[in-house]
Design a protein around this motif. Structure first.
Motif, PDB file in Angstrom:
ATOM      1  N   GLY A 124      26.669  50.293  59.610  1.00 27.94           N
ATOM      2  CA  GLY A 124      27.866  49.480  59.793  1.00 27.94           C
ATOM      3  C   GLY A 124      28.342  48.767  58.549  1.00 27.94           C
ATOM      4  N   VAL A 125      27.699  48.982  57.395  1.00 28.73           N
ATOM      5  CA  VAL A 125      28.114  48.327  56.159  1.00 28.73           C
ATOM      6  C   VAL A 125      28.812  49.368  55.292  1.00 28.73           C
ATOM      7  CG1 VAL A 125      27.344  47.102  54.100  1.00 28.73           C
ATOM      8  CG2 VAL A 125      26.191  46.715  56.274  1.00 28.73           C
ATOM      9  N   ILE A 126      30.056  49.114  54.950  1.00 20.20           N
ATOM     10  CA  ILE A 126      30.817  50.048  54.131  1.00 20.20           C
ATOM     11  C   ILE A 126      30.599  49.707  52.667  1.00 20.20           C
ATOM     12  CG2 ILE A 126      33.117  50.884  53.554  1.00 20.20           C
ATOM     13  CD1 ILE A 126      33.909  50.297  56.439  1.00 20.20           C
ATOM     14  N   ARG A 127      30.222  50.725  51.881  1.00 21.07           N
ATOM     15  CA  ARG A 127      29.965  50.529  50.452  1.00 21.07           C
ATOM     16  C   ARG A 127      30.797  51.512  49.657  1.00 21.07           C
ATOM     17  NH1 ARG A 127      24.158  50.153  52.102  1.00 21.07           N
ATOM     18  NH2 ARG A 127      23.690  47.940  52.052  1.00 21.07           N
ATOM     19  N   GLN A 128      31.066  51.140  48.421  1.00 21.71           N
ATOM     20  CA  GLN A 128      31.750  52.035  47.499  1.00 21.71           C
ATOM     21  C   GLN A 128      30.729  52.589  46.518  1.00 21.71           C
ATOM     22  OE1 GLN A 128      34.871  50.150  45.388  1.00 21.71           O
ATOM     23  NE2 GLN A 128      36.138  49.840  47.170  1.00 21.71           N
ATOM     24  N   ARG A 129      30.827  53.886  46.237  1.00 21.31           N
ATOM     25  CA  ARG A 129      30.018  54.466  45.173  1.00 21.31           C
ATOM     26  C   ARG A 129      30.951  55.306  44.323  1.00 21.31           C
ATOM     27  NH1 ARG A 129      28.427  59.755  46.412  1.00 21.31           N
ATOM     28  NH2 ARG A 129      28.835  60.322  48.558  1.00 21.31           N
ATOM     29  N   HIS A 167      33.991  56.912  46.496  1.00 19.28           N
ATOM     30  CA  HIS A 167      33.705  57.418  47.832  1.00 19.28           C
ATOM     31  C   HIS A 167      33.223  56.239  48.665  1.00 19.28           C
ATOM     32  CE1 HIS A 167      34.099  61.656  46.929  1.00 19.28           C
ATOM     33  NE2 HIS A 167      33.340  61.505  45.864  1.00 19.28           N
ATOM     34  N   LEU A 168      33.693  56.165  49.891  1.00 20.47           N
ATOM     35  CA  LEU A 168      33.228  55.119  50.787  1.00 20.47           C
ATOM     36  C   LEU A 168      32.099  55.680  51.636  1.00 20.47           C
ATOM     37  CD1 LEU A 168      36.607  53.583  51.953  1.00 20.47           C
ATOM     38  CD2 LEU A 168      35.088  52.779  50.170  1.00 20.47           C
ATOM     39  N   THR A 169      30.995  54.966  51.682  1.00 21.26           N
ATOM     40  CA  THR A 169      29.866  55.380  52.512  1.00 21.26           C
ATOM     41  C   THR A 169      29.569  54.263  53.495  1.00 21.26           C
ATOM     42  OG1 THR A 169      28.277  54.468  50.953  1.00 21.26           O
ATOM     43  CG2 THR A 169      28.844  56.775  50.682  1.00 21.26           C
ATOM     44  N   SER A 170      29.078  54.636  54.641  1.00 21.89           N
ATOM     45  CA  SER A 170      28.761  53.647  55.657  1.00 21.89           C
ATOM     46  C   SER A 170      27.351  53.914  56.175  1.00 21.89           C
ATOM     47  CB  SER A 170      29.757  53.730  56.810  1.00 21.89           C
ATOM     48  OG  SER A 170      29.369  52.854  57.836  1.00 21.89           O
ATOM     49  N   ARG A 171      26.537  52.903  56.118  1.00 21.17           N
ATOM     50  CA  ARG A 171      25.188  52.999  56.660  1.00 21.17           C
ATOM     51  C   ARG A 171      24.909  51.700  57.395  1.00 21.17           C
ATOM     52  NH1 ARG A 171      21.041  55.097  52.551  1.00 21.17           N
ATOM     53  NH2 ARG A 171      22.264  56.942  52.966  1.00 21.17           N
TER      54      ARG A 171
END
Length: 74
Positions: free
Chosen positions: A56-61, A50-54
């Motif tokens: 402006g930084v996109i992270r994968q979890r 799942h891609l999450t954005s907080r």
């Protein structure tokens, strides 16, 4: 003038064909092997994420199969 343009076109056409042949000829065996037998290795499937954005930084979890409890906003 038309003869000069025709000659330039013919020269460009010959150069283009020679370039294509010179590019394909060294890899002829590999191209034929790929066409006849298919790829020599397979690509392992990527794990679901799942891609999450907080901020402006996109992270994968990693995506989990089990449902996770929701947290209430503070």
């Amino acid at each position: 003038m038309a003869l000069l343009v025709s000659a330039l076109f013919a020269f460009g056409f010959v150069v283009a064909l020679a370039t294509i042949v010179a590019t394909i000829l060294p890899a002829k065996d590999r191209i034929l092997r790929l066409l006849l037998r298919g790829p020599e290795w397979t690509i392992d499937p990527l794990p679901p994420v799942h891609l999450t954005s907080r901020r402006g930084v996109i992270r994968q979890r990693p995506a989990t199969v089990a449902a996770q409890p929701l947290r209430a906003a503070a």
